[in-house]
Design a protein around this motif. Structure first.
Motif, short mmCIF file in Angstrom:
data_model
loop_
_atom_site.label_atom_id
_atom_site.label_comp_id
_atom_site.label_asym_id
_atom_site.label_seq_id
_atom_site.Cartn_x
_atom_site.Cartn_y
_atom_site.Cartn_z
N TYR A 73 -4.99 11.91 -30.62
CA TYR A 73 -4.34 10.79 -31.26
C TYR A 73 -5.23 9.56 -31.21
O TYR A 73 -6.14 9.46 -30.37
N ALA A 74 -4.92 8.61 -32.08
CA ALA A 74 -5.74 7.41 -32.20
C ALA A 74 -5.40 6.36 -31.14
O ALA A 74 -6.00 5.28 -31.13
N VAL A 75 -4.44 6.67 -30.26
CA VAL A 75 -4.06 5.77 -29.17
C VAL A 75 -4.05 6.58 -27.88
O VAL A 75 -4.06 7.81 -27.90
N PRO A 76 -4.00 5.93 -26.73
CA PRO A 76 -3.90 6.66 -25.47
C PRO A 76 -2.69 7.61 -25.48
O PRO A 76 -1.65 7.31 -26.06
N ALA A 77 -2.87 8.76 -24.83
CA ALA A 77 -1.83 9.79 -24.88
C ALA A 77 -1.56 10.36 -23.49
O ALA A 77 -2.46 10.42 -22.64
N LEU A 78 -0.32 10.76 -23.29
CA LEU A 78 0.09 11.43 -22.06
C LEU A 78 0.56 12.83 -22.45
O LEU A 78 1.54 12.98 -23.19
N TYR A 79 -0.13 13.85 -21.97
CA TYR A 79 0.19 15.23 -22.32
C TYR A 79 1.06 15.85 -21.22
O TYR A 79 0.70 15.81 -20.03
N VAL A 80 2.18 16.42 -21.63
CA VAL A 80 3.13 17.00 -20.68
C VAL A 80 3.56 18.38 -21.18
O VAL A 80 3.30 18.76 -22.32
N GLU A 81 4.24 19.12 -20.30
CA GLU A 81 4.72 20.45 -20.68
C GLU A 81 5.92 20.36 -21.63
O GLU A 81 6.05 21.17 -22.55
N ASN A 82 6.79 19.41 -21.38
CA ASN A 82 8.04 19.31 -22.15
C ASN A 82 8.43 17.84 -22.22
O ASN A 82 8.64 17.20 -21.18
N THR A 83 8.53 17.30 -23.41
CA THR A 83 8.81 15.86 -23.52
C THR A 83 10.23 15.50 -23.10
O THR A 83 10.46 14.39 -22.64
N SER A 84 11.18 16.41 -23.27
CA SER A 84 12.54 16.11 -22.83
C SER A 84 12.59 15.93 -21.32
O SER A 84 13.21 14.99 -20.81
N GLN A 85 11.95 16.84 -20.59
CA GLN A 85 11.90 16.69 -19.13
C GLN A 85 11.07 15.48 -18.75
O GLN A 85 11.37 14.77 -17.79
N ALA A 86 10.00 15.23 -19.52
CA ALA A 86 9.15 14.07 -19.23
C ALA A 86 9.93 12.76 -19.35
O ALA A 86 9.70 11.82 -18.58
N LEU A 87 10.85 12.69 -20.31
CA LEU A 87 11.66 11.48 -20.45
C LEU A 87 12.49 11.25 -19.20
O LEU A 87 12.59 10.13 -18.69
N LEU A 88 13.10 12.31 -18.67
CA LEU A 88 13.88 12.20 -17.44
C LEU A 88 12.98 11.82 -16.26
O LEU A 88 13.34 10.95 -15.45
N ASP A 89 11.82 12.45 -16.15
CA ASP A 89 10.91 12.15 -15.04
C ASP A 89 10.38 10.73 -15.14
O ASP A 89 10.24 10.04 -14.12
N LEU A 90 10.07 10.30 -16.34
CA LEU A 90 9.60 8.94 -16.55
C LEU A 90 10.65 7.94 -16.11
O LEU A 90 10.37 6.96 -15.40
N ALA A 91 11.90 8.17 -16.53
CA ALA A 91 12.99 7.27 -16.16
C ALA A 91 13.23 7.28 -14.66
O ALA A 91 13.52 6.23 -14.06
N GLY A 92 13.10 8.46 -14.04
CA GLY A 92 13.28 8.53 -12.60
C GLY A 92 12.23 7.74 -11.84
O GLY A 92 12.54 7.01 -10.89
N GLY A 93 10.97 7.85 -12.26
CA GLY A 93 9.91 7.07 -11.62
C GLY A 93 10.09 5.58 -11.84
O GLY A 93 9.89 4.77 -10.92
N TYR A 94 10.47 5.22 -13.05
CA TYR A 94 10.68 3.81 -13.36
C TYR A 94 11.86 3.26 -12.56
O TYR A 94 11.81 2.13 -12.05
#
Length: 460
Positions: A73-94
């Protein structure tokens, strides 16, 4: 939202970051890209928002999350196994970064009202936030947590579910300090098999409870009461019918009620002491919801006068538990959702309305009841016979509802398969001064029938 970096997001989600970015927003909607936003696309059953990645970048996304690891992608990217789980993990860390307390709320009936009452009560003392609208699923819950800031003292987070495992995943992100379960009904029994299954699914909320956290249960619910000593956490109970609960209510004829501390551990209301409260919404079921809010407020150190003020301040609106007069009729609009338990509770309220008029139960079918659909609708019909003068049943299960009412001797029972016929019959039969309850599952669109009845504009 507080500023965070893509490197932090990678740590929270166990993903791989390519590039660096500082971010102040997270969005799952490619049509809404705020400044400095991280675009996190969700793959659903009918679409994959990864397909809109280039549009999101063109519209200004500062960074993206992706499970398409071969794409660049033309911007910085975060590659994960599953974006749905990543959303939950992101929110948990935040959520952990922000601190503050989280009050998790679930239950078969009343969780949204309880969430609103909790917010009304806790806002009297704390800088509080809450779940907005119906953002209570595996996408809405993390987006709610991502609205926290370091100034947020309390977040009231509602958690809904249809299947096993959903609350488990949400509570792992939310890490509630207090977990509230309002009751165990029959909503979603189609997917969960039995009330025991529903209880098991609701108790998943305790999996994410902080080690020093507390569960707050309705002790009038036997399925919860019998499990209170085997859950491995501190439990506080509230109720009206069960005098052994930690916090109870004594109802008065004028609609007020005393909140009595039997054994709730708190500093602001001694054991055996009580205070008076009142609600602007009717029904004993709402007093139970108020007790849940009061219990949490007391556990967090609120004074009784703050709790009473918060409870009194809450006003229902729209199509959820909204009672108002219009065109000479007493209207009770509660069209957001329905279950047999909720039907019976609202019909009981209808039974107290229009003492000089007639009471019309305008009920839409209840969805997701599975094999319990026949009996659930018959039960609603029996409740209509007990508390209403006439039943106007709508939807695929209207016949079962009508059969339950007729079995109890109700004579004015009618079934309908379209709103136009239903409204025509109501306009023919209802008179000024009568009370009309409109309730049904969201898919029945009973709010549309109400607007038609009142002569309001309706989108076709």
């Amino acid at each position: 939202m507080e500023r965070f970096t893509l490197a932090q997001a990678a740590d929270w989600t166990k993903g791989d970051a390519v590039g660096e970015a500082e971010l102040t927003a997270v969005t799952t909607d490619s049509r809404q890209i705020p400044p400095e936003a991280l675009f996190l696309p969700i793959r659903g059953e009918r679409f994959d928002a990864h397909d809109f990645m280039e549009k999101a970048i063109a519209d200004g996304a500062a960074a993206v999350v992706s499970h398409r690891k071969k794409e660049q992608y033309a911007v910085p990217a975060l590659y994960v196994e599953n974006t749905s789980q990543a959303l939950l993990d992101l929110a948990g860390g935040y959520r952990r970064m922000c601190g503050g307390k989280v009050i998790g709320v679930t239950g078969s009936v009343g969780k949204t009202t309880t969430k609103e009452l909790l917010y009304a009560v806790l806002s009297q003392k704390f800088r509080a936030c809450k779940t907005e609208g119906n953002l209570n699923n595996e996408v809405g819950l993390p987006l709610t947590l991502l609205r926290m800031t370091r100034e947020t003292e309390v977040m009231v987070a509602e958690m809904g579910m249809n299947h096993f495992g959903e609350i488990s995943r949400m509570t792992a992100a939310a890490r509630p300090d207090i977990a509230v379960i309002t009751n165990i009904g029959t909503s979603h029994i189609e997917f969960l098999g039995s009330r025991e299954g529903i209880c098991k699914a609701k108790l998943e909320i305790l999996e994410g409870l902080r080690p020093d956290g507390c569960a707050v249960f309705c002790g009038d619910e036997p399925l919860l009461w019998e499990k209170r000593e085997s859950l491995g956490c501190r439990v506080c109970t509230y109720g009206i019918e069960n005098p052994a609960c930690d916090l109870t209510a004594h109802l008065h004829e004028d609609g007020t009620f005393d909140i009595v501390n039997n054994s709730l551990p708190c500093q602001t209301l001694g054991r055996g002491e009580k205070f008076k409260a009142a609600l602007a919404i009717p029904g004993a079921h709402n007093v139970l919801n108020a007790l849940a809010a009061a219990a949490v407020g007391l556990l967090l150190g609120e004074a009784p006068e703050q709790i009473a003020a918060g409870l009194a301040s809450y006003r229902a609106s729209g199509v959820r538990q909204n009672i108002y007069d219009k065109n000479g009729y007493h209207i009770y609009a509660d069209c957001y959702n329905a279950s047999p338990d909720a039907m019976e509770a609202t019909l009981r309220v209808l039974g107290t309305m229009a003492p000089e008029g007639r009471r019309f139960a305008v009920l839409g079918s209840m969805l997701e009841l599975g094999e319990y659909a026949e009996e659930g609708h018959r039960r609603a019909g029996r409740a209509a016979a007990a508390y209403a003068d006439a039943l106007y049943a709508y939807g695929p299960d209207a016949a079962a509802m009508a059969a339950g009412a007729r079995a109890c001797g109700m004579e004015q029972v009618y079934t309908f398969s379209d709103h136009a016929a239903l409204v025509a019959a109501l306009q023919r039969d209802a008179k000024k001064g009568d009370a009309l309850l409109f309730k049904g599952s969201h898919g029945m669109k009973m709010e549309r029938a109400l607007r038609l009845f009142l002569g309001e504009d309706v989108e076709e």
